[in-house]
Scaffold this active site. Sequence first.
Site, mmCIF file in Angstrom:
data_model
loop_
_atom_site.group_PDB
_atom_site.id
_atom_site.type_symbol
_atom_site.label_atom_id
_atom_site.label_comp_id
_atom_site.label_asym_id
_atom_site.label_seq_id
_atom_site.Cartn_x
_atom_site.Cartn_y
_atom_site.Cartn_z
ATOM 1 N N SER A 1 -7.732 3.025 9.262
ATOM 2 C CA SER A 1 -8.397 3.081 7.962
ATOM 3 C C SER A 1 -7.571 2.314 6.919
ATOM 4 O O SER A 1 -8.088 1.467 6.184
ATOM 5 C CB SER A 1 -8.580 4.557 7.569
ATOM 6 O OG SER A 1 -8.782 4.710 6.201
ATOM 7 N N ASP B 1 -15.288 2.258 7.059
ATOM 8 C CA ASP B 1 -14.267 3.225 6.663
ATOM 9 C C ASP B 1 -14.841 4.249 5.691
ATOM 10 O O ASP B 1 -14.543 5.446 5.787
ATOM 11 C CB ASP B 1 -13.073 2.498 6.040
ATOM 12 C CG ASP B 1 -11.996 3.483 5.613
ATOM 13 O OD1 ASP B 1 -11.426 4.133 6.510
ATOM 14 O OD2 ASP B 1 -11.752 3.629 4.407
ATOM 15 N N LYS C 1 -8.430 -1.707 5.624
ATOM 16 C CA LYS C 1 -8.718 -2.021 4.216
ATOM 17 C C LYS C 1 -7.813 -3.152 3.709
ATOM 18 O O LYS C 1 -8.247 -4.027 2.965
ATOM 19 C CB LYS C 1 -8.542 -0.779 3.354
ATOM 20 C CG LYS C 1 -9.725 0.179 3.496
ATOM 21 C CD LYS C 1 -9.647 1.331 2.518
ATOM 22 C CE LYS C 1 -8.644 2.365 2.931
ATOM 23 N NZ LYS C 1 -9.120 3.676 3.252
ATOM 24 N N HIS D 1 0.850 -1.189 0.000
ATOM 25 C CA HIS D 1 0.000 0.000 0.000
ATOM 26 C C HIS D 1 0.890 1.245 0.000
ATOM 27 O O HIS D 1 1.851 1.322 0.744
ATOM 28 C CB HIS D 1 -0.884 0.016 1.250
ATOM 29 C CG HIS D 1 -1.732 1.244 1.353
ATOM 30 N ND1 HIS D 1 -2.927 1.367 0.669
ATOM 31 C CD2 HIS D 1 -1.543 2.409 2.010
ATOM 32 C CE1 HIS D 1 -3.445 2.561 0.924
ATOM 33 N NE2 HIS D 1 -2.623 3.209 1.737
ATOM 34 N N ARG E 1 -15.048 12.311 8.494
ATOM 35 C CA ARG E 1 -13.791 12.967 8.901
ATOM 36 C C ARG E 1 -13.434 14.087 7.933
ATOM 37 O O ARG E 1 -12.919 15.130 8.326
ATOM 38 C CB ARG E 1 -12.661 11.939 8.937
ATOM 39 C CG ARG E 1 -12.744 10.994 10.131
ATOM 40 C CD ARG E 1 -11.885 9.756 9.897
ATOM 41 N NE ARG E 1 -10.495 10.082 9.665
ATOM 42 C CZ ARG E 1 -9.637 9.316 8.988
ATOM 43 N NH1 ARG E 1 -10.013 8.167 8.491
ATOM 44 N NH2 ARG E 1 -8.394 9.703 8.823
HETATM 45 N N1 URA Z 1 -5.769 7.070 3.384
HETATM 46 C C1 URA Z 1 -6.682 6.192 3.854
HETATM 47 O O1 URA Z 1 -6.925 5.157 3.252
HETATM 48 N N2 URA Z 1 -7.325 6.500 5.000
HETATM 49 C C2 URA Z 1 -7.091 7.625 5.713
HETATM 50 O O2 URA Z 1 -7.678 7.817 6.740
HETATM 51 C C3 URA Z 1 -6.139 8.517 5.204
HETATM 52 C C4 URA Z 1 -5.493 8.215 4.027
#
Ligand code: URA
Length: 436
Positions: free
Chosen positions: A183, A161, A187, A82, A168
């Site tokens: 977050s 999320d 994922k 990622h 947010r």
């Molecule tokens: N990228 C994400 O996937 N989540 C966040 O909260 C911030 C950046």
Amino acid sequence: MRMYDLIYKKREGEELTSEEISYIIKGYTADEIPDYQLAAWAMAVFFQGMTAEETAHLTREVAHSGDTVDLSGIPGTKVDKHSTGGVGDKTTLVLVPLVAAAGVPVPKMSGRGLGHTGGTIDKLESIPGFQTEIDRSRFLEQVNDIGAAIIGQTGNLTPADKKLYALRDVTATVDSMPLIASSIMGKKIAGGADAIVLDVKTGSGSFMVEREEARKLARLMVEIGLELERKTIALLTDMSQPLGFTVGNALEIKEAAATLKNQGPDDLTEICLKLGAAMLTAGGYSDDMAEAEAELTVVLESGRALEKMREIITAQQGNPEILDNPELLPRAELIKEIRAEESGYISEVTAREIGLIAMSLGAGREKKGDSIDPAAGVEVLVKQGEQVEAGAALARLHTAGKYKSRLPELLERLKQAVKISPERISSKKLIQEIIE
Ligand code: URA
């Protein structure tokens, strides 16, 4: 349990239990807790933080808030990579075939670009015919057949999320370390990863501009990985200037193809070898990063990574000839160049601004759902620290005729983004730290 009490508890800086965190996330996902209470809780988290344990509980809840991907039909440890997002970041396009050519299965799910950062799926879709929407069973079949597949996200992964991130975004609580870390890691875990490699960017083009902040985030995510039994390695990498020389979808495919032929930019090649080595190590395919990097260098030089990319493009119905003949990729109607007005050294190539310029040329999206022009983008011909003579070409804009009226302003902004100084300024180290 009452949400009011949990907001109060966090506001007072106390630690929440796993049951309390579960109550919050499950209740919010099921629309049983209203936005205003979650917003107040997120703000309390922003100011009071969370312990590593609380963050791990939160990650688990996010990961299991919706569908999860079962990759058990693919033998071996599945390692996901990622990136926290950058400008000209085309590493996935090189890394997936490179690691797969070394014998490691890579079922990769990627996203689209937003704002000044690009997305792998948009880049791949600039290859004529390339399909990124593939159903789960075909996805797994392709990985078992040829070792790799790259698709867009499917199914209802991490609905918690999606909801929480949108909240947010409008309540000034995006930049909270535990919320970001849970977050991202949530994922990855929902996506079926057994092990995770994180490319945490720092510098103007990144999400965490300050290095200290990026380091904290990287450490927190490695800790979460440990708690949740997913071996995690994070690389802290520089994103003060774009990665490679191109920003824009087809332009980046062309550069990735050159890199797979071992003729790519040094920075892109280095980061792909290092991230690949981290993937092999995190997945238990190698005991040692240096050894893994040497192995991947051989794979790259042998042409096997390029051949693997050819197989991936063919399997996903794209035209593999673009690898030998990049002229088959979409090309822009207009190309405009800027030149150095004085001699000196390149002191800055401001990644964020280059990303924003590329977006304004049609290469990216201002908001979700906007359409993009695969041919648009920016080519930067220089790197920080490089010596240039007055009159030398510095950068080019690629765009469609319909954006002609934007060009004077964008060319002026591009000039400001590629700065020249009389003194030499050395470029920042690309791989700043490896956190295990
Ligand atoms: N990228 C994400 O996937 N989540 C966040 O909260 C911030 C950046």
